[in-house]
Enzyme design. Structure first.
Site, PDB file in Angstrom:
ATOM      1  N   CYS A 101      15.447  10.991  28.424  1.00 51.31           N
ATOM      2  CA  CYS A 101      15.267  12.172  29.135  1.00 51.31           C
ATOM      3  C   CYS A 101      13.968  11.790  30.570  1.00 51.31           C
ATOM      4  CB  CYS A 101      14.676  12.741  27.873  1.00 51.31           C
ATOM      5  SG  CYS A 101      13.864  14.589  28.299  1.00 51.31           S
ATOM      6  N   CYS A 146      12.107  15.049  30.329  1.00 53.25           N
ATOM      7  CA  CYS A 146      10.120  15.109  29.469  1.00 53.25           C
ATOM      8  C   CYS A 146       9.426  14.172  30.801  1.00 53.25           C
ATOM      9  CB  CYS A 146      11.052  14.270  27.932  1.00 53.25           C
ATOM     10  SG  CYS A 146      12.352  15.099  27.533  1.00 53.25           S
ATOM     11  N   ASP A 147      10.449  12.816  31.304  1.00 50.48           N
ATOM     12  CA  ASP A 147       9.273  11.736  31.507  1.00 50.48           C
ATOM     13  C   ASP A 147       9.528  11.469  32.751  1.00 50.48           C
ATOM     14  OD1 ASP A 147       8.465  11.535  29.263  1.00 50.48           O
ATOM     15  OD2 ASP A 147      10.797  10.158  28.310  1.00 50.48           O
TER      16      ASP A 147
END
Ligand code: NAP
Length: 306
Positions: free
Chosen positions: A134, A137-138
């Site tokens: 992701c 997200c990261d």
């Protein structure tokens, strides 16, 4: 609560569209969601190809708009994970992970799909320590660092472009010499100076002790092996459908995607399937939404003609 006439499992765009159309058809509908609405839209940052948003839209904003719209005409909602379902004499019975059971006349499966793993040594051990599925997200953790993206489809290319906002360098590692992604994305990625394609190459292992340090690569054309130092690796090598909880009677293709007819009906009467968990040529938000509307229409037809 009385038994619902329809249970929709999953509230990504396909499930939410089914909920909207079912509630407008006055079908007593229960929308079941494992954690929170949005499905795979929550894994991406920006949506550029959903009709009606000519300037694009932040994915989380589209999720909020869809959720509000899906609920507008009245549906029941519940958090819960379906672990099995079976056709019984008076309908379809769903068993939930918390031990509850629900009896209904029709089910729309909208459980979507999850990112596939590479299954390379080190991948599992270093997940969350530099291996990610992701970018939204990261990605921000990799400001001014070097990352690799594995894959050549729409997701890999779109997310590689997103990662250039943070990373100093993004290697795009693809097993062939031509990307699968749509032409516009290819053009953008191949003209982006921070992205360096690594063609005909597979990842043999992800290396590092407490964090990703490098990838061991194999060039499939030359047979040459090399080590690529990276701070993180983002894996986007396709989707695996969330269909393992279904009984064998619900026919699937060899990858587990559910086979349906044009009404979204599966091989079991009363069970329909929509969105990314269904076998189909194009997996997009826009096609998921179309599937959901069609399935709700089919259920409405079924309930009034039975
Ligand atoms: P995908 O289209 O199935 O592409 C998977 C990519 O990973 C392919 O390039 C494939 O290589 C590669 N691959 C598969 N297994 C591999 C392995 N073991 N090792 C290395 N590489 C491997 O998957 P996706 O990109 O996740 O997209 C899934 C669906 O969502 C597609 O229908 C896509 O169009 C859609 N989507 C659309 C958008 C958008 O419209 N903006 C964004 C994201 C996703 P090969 O090319 O050699 O097969």
């Amino acid at each position: 609560m009385d038994n619902p006439q329809l249970v929709i499992i999953g509230s990504g765009p396909a499930g939410m569209a089914a909920a909207l159309y079912a509630s407008r058809a006055r079908i007593k509908t229960l929308l079941l969601e494992r954690i929170s609405p949005g499905g795979q839209m929550l894994l991406t940052h920006w949506v550029d190809n959903y009709l009606g948003f000519p300037d694009g839209i932040m994915a989380y904003e589209l999720v909020e708009k869809m959720t509000a719209h899906a609920k507008r005409f009245g549906i029941d909602e519940m958090n819960g994970e379906v672990v099995s379902l079976a056709k019984v004499q008076d309908g379809i019975r769903l068993e939930l992970a918390n031990g509850d059971s629900i009896l209904t006349r029709a089910v729309i499966i909208a459980t979507g799909a999850n990112p596939k793993r590479l299954n390379a040594p080190g991948e599992q051990e270093l997940t969350g320590k530099g291996v990610s599925y992701c970018a939204t997200c990261d990605g921000p953790f990799y400001r001014d660092q070097t990352v690799a993206v594995v894959g050549g489809g729409d997701t890999a290319v779109e997310e590689a472009l997103f990662l250039t906002k943070f990373a100093r360098k993004v290697y795009l590692i693809h097993r062939r010499d031509r990307l699968r992604a749509v032409a516009l994305l290819q053009e953008k990625a191949l003209s982006e100076p921070k992205i360096e394609p690594v063609w005909n190459t597979v990842v043999e292992s992800v290396n590092g002790v407490n964090a990703v340090e490098s990838l061991s690569l194999l060039n499939k054309v030359t047979g040459e092996r090399s080590e690529l130092p990276v701070n993180g690796v983002f894996v986007f090598v396709g989707l695996a459908p969330n269909t393992s909880f279904l009984p064998l009677e619900v026919k699937r293709d060899e990858q587990g995607f559910i086979l349906t007819d044009e009404w979204m009906k599966t091989s079991v009467p009363g069970i329909l399937a929509v969105g990314d968990c269904r076998a189909k040529p194009l997996r997009q938000i826009i096609t998921a939404v179309g599937d959901g509307a069609t399935a709700a229409f089919a259920v409405s037809h079924m309930l009034t003609t039975e």
